[in-house]
Design a protein around this motif. Structure first.
Motif, short mmCIF file in Angstrom:
data_model
loop_
_atom_site.label_atom_id
_atom_site.label_comp_id
_atom_site.label_asym_id
_atom_site.label_seq_id
_atom_site.Cartn_x
_atom_site.Cartn_y
_atom_site.Cartn_z
N ILE A 1 0.86 -1.18 0.00
CA ILE A 1 0.00 0.00 0.00
C ILE A 1 0.91 1.23 0.00
CG2 ILE A 1 -1.86 1.24 1.15
CD1 ILE A 1 -2.66 -1.56 0.25
N PRO A 2 0.97 1.98 -1.11
CA PRO A 2 1.83 3.17 -1.14
C PRO A 2 1.27 4.29 -0.28
CG PRO A 2 0.59 2.99 -3.19
CD PRO A 2 0.28 1.76 -2.40
N GLN A 3 2.11 5.27 0.04
CA GLN A 3 1.69 6.39 0.86
C GLN A 3 0.63 7.24 0.15
OE1 GLN A 3 3.29 8.46 4.52
NE2 GLN A 3 2.12 6.68 3.98
N ASN B 1 -0.39 -3.59 13.91
CA ASN B 1 -0.23 -3.71 12.45
C ASN B 1 -1.06 -2.71 11.66
OD1 ASN B 1 1.47 -6.26 11.82
ND2 ASN B 1 0.06 -6.92 13.46
N LEU B 2 -1.54 -1.65 12.33
CA LEU B 2 -2.40 -0.69 11.64
C LEU B 2 -1.55 0.40 10.98
CD1 LEU B 2 -5.41 -0.28 11.14
CD2 LEU B 2 -5.47 1.22 13.13
N GLY B 3 -1.73 0.54 9.68
CA GLY B 3 -1.02 1.56 8.93
C GLY B 3 -2.00 2.56 8.33
N PHE B 4 -1.46 3.68 7.85
CA PHE B 4 -2.28 4.75 7.30
C PHE B 4 -1.66 5.28 6.02
CE2 PHE B 4 -2.53 4.64 11.90
CZ PHE B 4 -3.89 4.60 12.13
N ALA B 5 -2.52 5.72 5.10
CA ALA B 5 -2.06 6.29 3.83
C ALA B 5 -3.01 7.41 3.44
CB ALA B 5 -2.02 5.22 2.74
N MET B 6 -2.57 8.26 2.53
CA MET B 6 -3.41 9.37 2.07
C MET B 6 -4.66 8.85 1.36
SD MET B 6 -2.01 12.35 2.85
CE MET B 6 -2.49 13.60 1.64
N TYR C 1 0.08 8.55 12.48
CA TYR C 1 -0.98 9.22 11.72
C TYR C 1 -1.01 10.75 11.85
CZ TYR C 1 -3.46 9.22 16.23
OH TYR C 1 -3.81 9.39 17.55
N ALA C 2 -0.28 11.32 12.79
CA ALA C 2 -0.37 12.78 13.03
C ALA C 2 0.05 13.59 11.79
CB ALA C 2 0.48 13.17 14.23
N ASP C 3 1.20 13.27 11.24
CA ASP C 3 1.68 14.02 10.07
C ASP C 3 0.75 13.86 8.88
OD1 ASP C 3 3.81 14.95 11.51
OD2 ASP C 3 5.28 13.55 10.67
N LEU C 4 0.22 12.65 8.70
CA LEU C 4 -0.70 12.41 7.58
C LEU C 4 -2.01 13.18 7.77
CD1 LEU C 4 -0.44 8.62 6.66
CD2 LEU C 4 0.15 10.58 5.23
#
Length: 454
Positions: free
Chosen positions: A171-173, A297-302, A377-380
C-alpha cells in the motif's frame, strides 16, 4: 447525519413566529437553581472525542464555580434535526450547539448563532492564532468566526500491514483507487471473516455520501456544472459510483448498506476488515479500541485518488453559541475550555493521547506525548487537511464550495435522497444507473424550485 433535513428545516421555520414570541416573554432567570447557579445545556454529537469531553466536565465546573453543564448527546443522524429545529424556532433549549462546518455559514446567515469575535478578542488565553487556518476558515462566514473548532479532520486510508504482507501487496503512501481495489481483492478472505475493505454504505448525506463524493470528485465527476445543472448521470459520476458500489459488493463488509463510520470502526478494530477509508479523526479511536494484533499492524495512507492529486475531505465539528441562549457568556466559558490548548493537555493526560481532539490546533502537534502516541498518523492528518481544497474540490470548475458536501441549504434534502438511492444499489435492490437516474431527476427538481436553475 440527518434524514429529511430540508423538510425539518422548513417545518421549523413555519413555527418561528409562534415560539419566538414565547421565548421573548420567558423568565430571564431560567437555567438558574435556588443557589443562583447557571446551568447551560450543550448539544453534542455522540463521537468518541465528545464523550471524552463529557467525562472531563468536572474540571470545567471546578474552574468555573456557579456554572453547571448539562449535556444532550445524540447520534449524528438525530443531533442535526433536533438542534436545527431548536435554533430555527429560537426555542432556547440549547446554549451551545456542536455543529459541522457545513452548517456554519448557513446558520450564520440565518442569524441562528453568535459571532465569536468579541469573545475571542477578550479571551487572549484561547489563542486564536494557534487554530489551524484551513479549519478556522470552514467554521467562519464572511471572515467572522462563528464556531470554535473542537476538532478538524480530513479522510485517509486505514490498512492492516500484516494482511497486506500476507497477500503480497504494497500500500503506497499515496495510493490510487485502482491500487486499493486490487489490494482489497487480494486481501479479501471471506473464509476467515475478513473483508478486503470497509466503506460507508449507510444512507445519509454525511454517511455514505461523504465517502462517495470524494470518489466522485477524484474520478472527474461533480454534483453540478457551473450553471447548476445536476451532473449525477454524467459518465464520470456514473463511473465513480459504479466503482464504489462494485468494490463494496465484491470485497466490502457484509450488509454494507447498514454500516456508517461506527460499523466500519468496529470492523477494523475487531480485525474483520483489511482496509477502511474514512475520517482521520478515527485514527486515535481505532488504535485505542483495537485488539493487540490490529493495533500493532495498523497503517495509514493518504486518501486514494484517480484524476486529482488529493481527494481527502475537510471537516470540523465546532462549538457555537445559539442566538436564543440566555447565558451566552457562560456558554463562551464552556466553549473556551473545551477548545483550548489546556483542554487538549487535560484530555491527553486523563483519557490517553489517542483521545485528544486532533486537527484543530497547531500546538497539539508539538506536544511530545502526542507526537509519540500519534506518530503513525499525526503528520498524515495535517498533510490531508492542508491538501483539501473546498473551493476547488473537483477536476472541472463548480459553482459551490465543499469537498464531501455542497455548501447550499438544499443539500441536506438532496443528499439524503441520493444516499438512499445509493444504498439501494449497494444492497442490490436497484442498479447504479437506476439509482442515479432517480437522483438526477430529484436533484433537478429541488434546485429548480430553489431558483438555482432558470
Amino acid at each position: 447525519m440527518p434524514r429529511n433535513g430540508r423538510r425539518q428545516l422548513i417545518t421549523a421555520t413555519f413555527v418561528v413566529g409562534t415560539l419566538t414570541a414565547a421565548a421573548a416573554c420567558s423568565d430571564p432567570s431560567a437555567g438558574q437553581d435556588a443557589s443562583g447557579n447557571t446551568t447551560i445545556t450543550v448539544a453534542l454529537a455522540a463521537n468518541p472525542q465528545m464523550k471524552t469531553a463529557e467525562s472531563l466536565i468536572s474540571d470545567f465546573e471546578k474552574k468555573n464555580p456557579g456554572i453547571k453543564v448539562k449535556f444532550t448527546t445524540l447520534p449524528e443522524n438525530d443531533l442535526r434535526p433536533a438542534v436545527t429545529k431548536d435554533v430555527a424556532t429560537k426555542a432556547g433549549q440549547y446554549d451551545v450547539a456542536m455543529i459541522g462546518s457545513y452548517e456554519v455559514p448557513i446558520w450564520a446567515k440565518n442569524g441562528w448563532i453568535v459571532p465569536l469575535g468579541s469573545y475571542v478578542s477578550k479571551d487572549t488565553a484561547w489563542d486564536a492564532s494557534d487554530v489551524l487556518q484551513p479549519i478556522k476558515d470552514i467554521v467562519s462566514a464572511d471572515g467572522k468566526l462563528y464556531a470554535a473548532p473542537f476538532y478538524g479532520s480530513s479522510s485517509f486510508l486505514f490498512y492492516r500491514k500484516d494482511l497486506a504482507k500476507k497477500a503480497g501487496v504494497t500500500i503506497p503512501q499515496n495510493p490510487t483507487w485502482q491500487q486499493v481495489a486490487a489490494a482489497a481483492a487480494r486481501m479479501d478472505d471471506k473464509k476467515s471473516g475478513v473483508s478486503g475493505i470497509c466503506l460507508r454504505g449507510l444512507p445519509g448525506w454525511g454517511q455514505n455520501l461523504a465517502s462517495l463524493t470524494t470518489v466522485i470528485n477524484t474520478f472527474g465527476g461533480r454534483w453540478f456544472d457551473e450553471k447548476w445543472q445536476p451532473q449525477l448521470t454524467s459518465p464520470q459520476t456514473e463511473k465513480a459510483v459504479k466503482f464504489y458500489v462494485d468494490l463494496l459488493r465484491a470485497h466490502g463488509q457484509q450488509d454494507a448498506a447498514k454500516d456508517g463510520w461506527e460499523g466500519c470502526l468496529q470492523q477494523i478494530t475487531q480485525g474483520k476488515t483489511a482496509m477502511w477509508y474514512d475520517d482521520t479523526v478515527f485514527a486515535g479511536s481505532a488504535l485505542q479500541e483495537a485488539t493487540s494484533q490490529v493495533k500493532n499492524n495498523l497503517g495509514f495512507a493518504m486518501a486514494p485518488v484517480d484524476e486529482t492529486k488529493a481527494s481527502g475531505w475537510l471537516w470540523s465539528w465546532g462549538l457555537a453559541i445559539t442566538q436564543s441562549s440566555k447565558h451566552k457568556d457562560a456558554a463562551w466559558k464552556f466553549i473556551s475550555w473545551a477548545t483550548s490548548k489546556e483542554y487538549i493537555m487535560l484530555a491527553g493526560t486523563k483519557a490517553g493521547w489517542d483521545a485528544v481532539p486532533p486537527g484543530s490546533r497547531t500546538s497539539t502537534y508539538s506536544i511530545p506525548q502526542y507526537q509519540s502516541a500519534a506518530k503513525s498518523y499525526a503528520d498524515l492528518t495535517l498533510k490531508s487537511i492542508n491538501a483539501a481544497n473546498p473551493k476547488r474540490p473537483t477536476v472541472d470548475p463548480v459553482p459551490y464550495t465543499g469537498v464531501q458536501y455542497v455548501q447550499i441549504p438544499e443539500f441536506t434534502d438532496i443528499g439524503d435522497y441520493v444516499s438512499q438511492q445509493v444504498a439501494g444499489a449497494i444492497a442490490g435492490t436497484q442498479s447504479v444507473q437506476q439509482a442515479l437516474k432517480k437522483s438526477q431527476s430529484y436533484t433537478e427538481s429541488v434546485v429548480k424550485k430553489a431558483g438555482y436553475l432558470k
